[in-house]
Design a protein around this motif. Sequence first.
Motif, PDB file in Angstrom:
ATOM      1  N   GLN A 128     -14.298   9.756 -23.303  1.00 44.83           N
ATOM      2  CA  GLN A 128     -13.730   9.699 -24.645  1.00 44.83           C
ATOM      3  C   GLN A 128     -12.469  10.556 -24.662  1.00 44.83           C
ATOM      4  O   GLN A 128     -12.160  11.238 -23.686  1.00 44.83           O
ATOM      5  CB  GLN A 128     -14.731  10.197 -25.671  1.00 44.83           C
ATOM      6  CG  GLN A 128     -15.002  11.685 -25.582  1.00 44.83           C
ATOM      7  CD  GLN A 128     -16.014  12.139 -26.607  1.00 44.83           C
ATOM      8  OE1 GLN A 128     -17.002  11.466 -26.836  1.00 44.83           O
ATOM      9  NE2 GLN A 128     -15.752  13.270 -27.222  1.00 44.83           N
ATOM     10  N   TYR A 161     -11.252   3.121 -25.976  1.00 45.77           N
ATOM     11  CA  TYR A 161     -11.231   3.917 -27.200  1.00 45.77           C
ATOM     12  C   TYR A 161     -10.919   3.045 -28.417  1.00 45.77           C
ATOM     13  O   TYR A 161     -10.009   2.239 -28.403  1.00 45.77           O
ATOM     14  CB  TYR A 161     -10.182   5.026 -27.086  1.00 45.77           C
ATOM     15  CG  TYR A 161     -10.086   5.898 -28.301  1.00 45.77           C
ATOM     16  CD1 TYR A 161     -11.074   6.816 -28.595  1.00 45.77           C
ATOM     17  CD2 TYR A 161      -9.008   5.793 -29.167  1.00 45.77           C
ATOM     18  CE1 TYR A 161     -10.989   7.630 -29.709  1.00 45.77           C
ATOM     19  CE2 TYR A 161      -8.912   6.602 -30.283  1.00 45.77           C
ATOM     20  CZ  TYR A 161      -9.912   7.511 -30.548  1.00 45.77           C
ATOM     21  OH  TYR A 161      -9.830   8.301 -31.656  1.00 45.77           O
ATOM     22  N   GLU A 167     -19.300   3.133 -27.742  1.00 41.51           N
ATOM     23  CA  GLU A 167     -20.307   4.116 -27.346  1.00 41.51           C
ATOM     24  C   GLU A 167     -21.477   3.458 -26.607  1.00 41.51           C
ATOM     25  O   GLU A 167     -22.168   4.093 -25.828  1.00 41.51           O
ATOM     26  CB  GLU A 167     -20.812   4.889 -28.574  1.00 41.51           C
ATOM     27  CG  GLU A 167     -19.838   5.946 -29.069  1.00 41.51           C
ATOM     28  CD  GLU A 167     -18.621   5.360 -29.797  1.00 41.51           C
ATOM     29  OE1 GLU A 167     -18.726   4.240 -30.344  1.00 41.51           O
ATOM     30  OE2 GLU A 167     -17.572   6.014 -29.794  1.00 41.51           O
ATOM     31  N   THR A 174     -19.231   9.596 -23.373  1.00 43.99           N
ATOM     32  CA  THR A 174     -19.089  10.392 -24.582  1.00 43.99           C
ATOM     33  C   THR A 174     -19.810  11.712 -24.394  1.00 43.99           C
ATOM     34  O   THR A 174     -20.524  11.898 -23.409  1.00 43.99           O
ATOM     35  CB  THR A 174     -19.654   9.649 -25.810  1.00 43.99           C
ATOM     36  OG1 THR A 174     -21.028   9.335 -25.546  1.00 43.99           O
ATOM     37  CG2 THR A 174     -18.886   8.381 -26.088  1.00 43.99           C
TER      38      THR A 174
END
Length: 183
Positions: A128, A161, A167, A174
């Motif tokens: 991330q 992103y 996720e 992450t």
Amino acid sequence: MKGEGELKELYRQFFYVPKDGRVREKVMLCRTALTVAIIVLCLIAMSLTAYAYFSSSVSSSFSTIKAANFKSEISVSDSDGNVFSVNEQGIVDLSSGTYTVKIVSADKSSAKTGFCIVTLNGDKYHTQQIEKNGEGVIFTLKISADTRVDFDDHWGTSSYYGYENAEKNPHYITKGKDIDLTV
């Protein structure tokens, strides 16, 4: 109109070619001179635009363009607290076990944000966003065989992103994520 007759006479004298007659020498010379004049004017126009292009410069006192770079500081430690060093190329060789990896932005980074691409056994994982002066990314890595881990720094944003379900993507790292490569 008086001027119209004069133009017709001028045209016949210098440019007119009869359908079944010979081209007069005066007409041939006039057409040649006109063609050469047009070519010279085109060359002058090209020369002036080339000079203007190569001699002009655009500058602004309001903003300075600077190149940005992103450099991360990486620490890899096992469950016993042993810390493994990552070399200058961002590579560390690990044996089987469970490791905690922490990636933060280095002080010498000029970019406000960046990310790392972590390569494990040929698979690429994107972290991330890692912000300058932020807490970074901490994740757990479980491996069952000797593995070379390659960390590659990138400024900007990852291609993962901002997408929905990023996720849930197994290749998007992450905070707190476990990457399990045990067989």
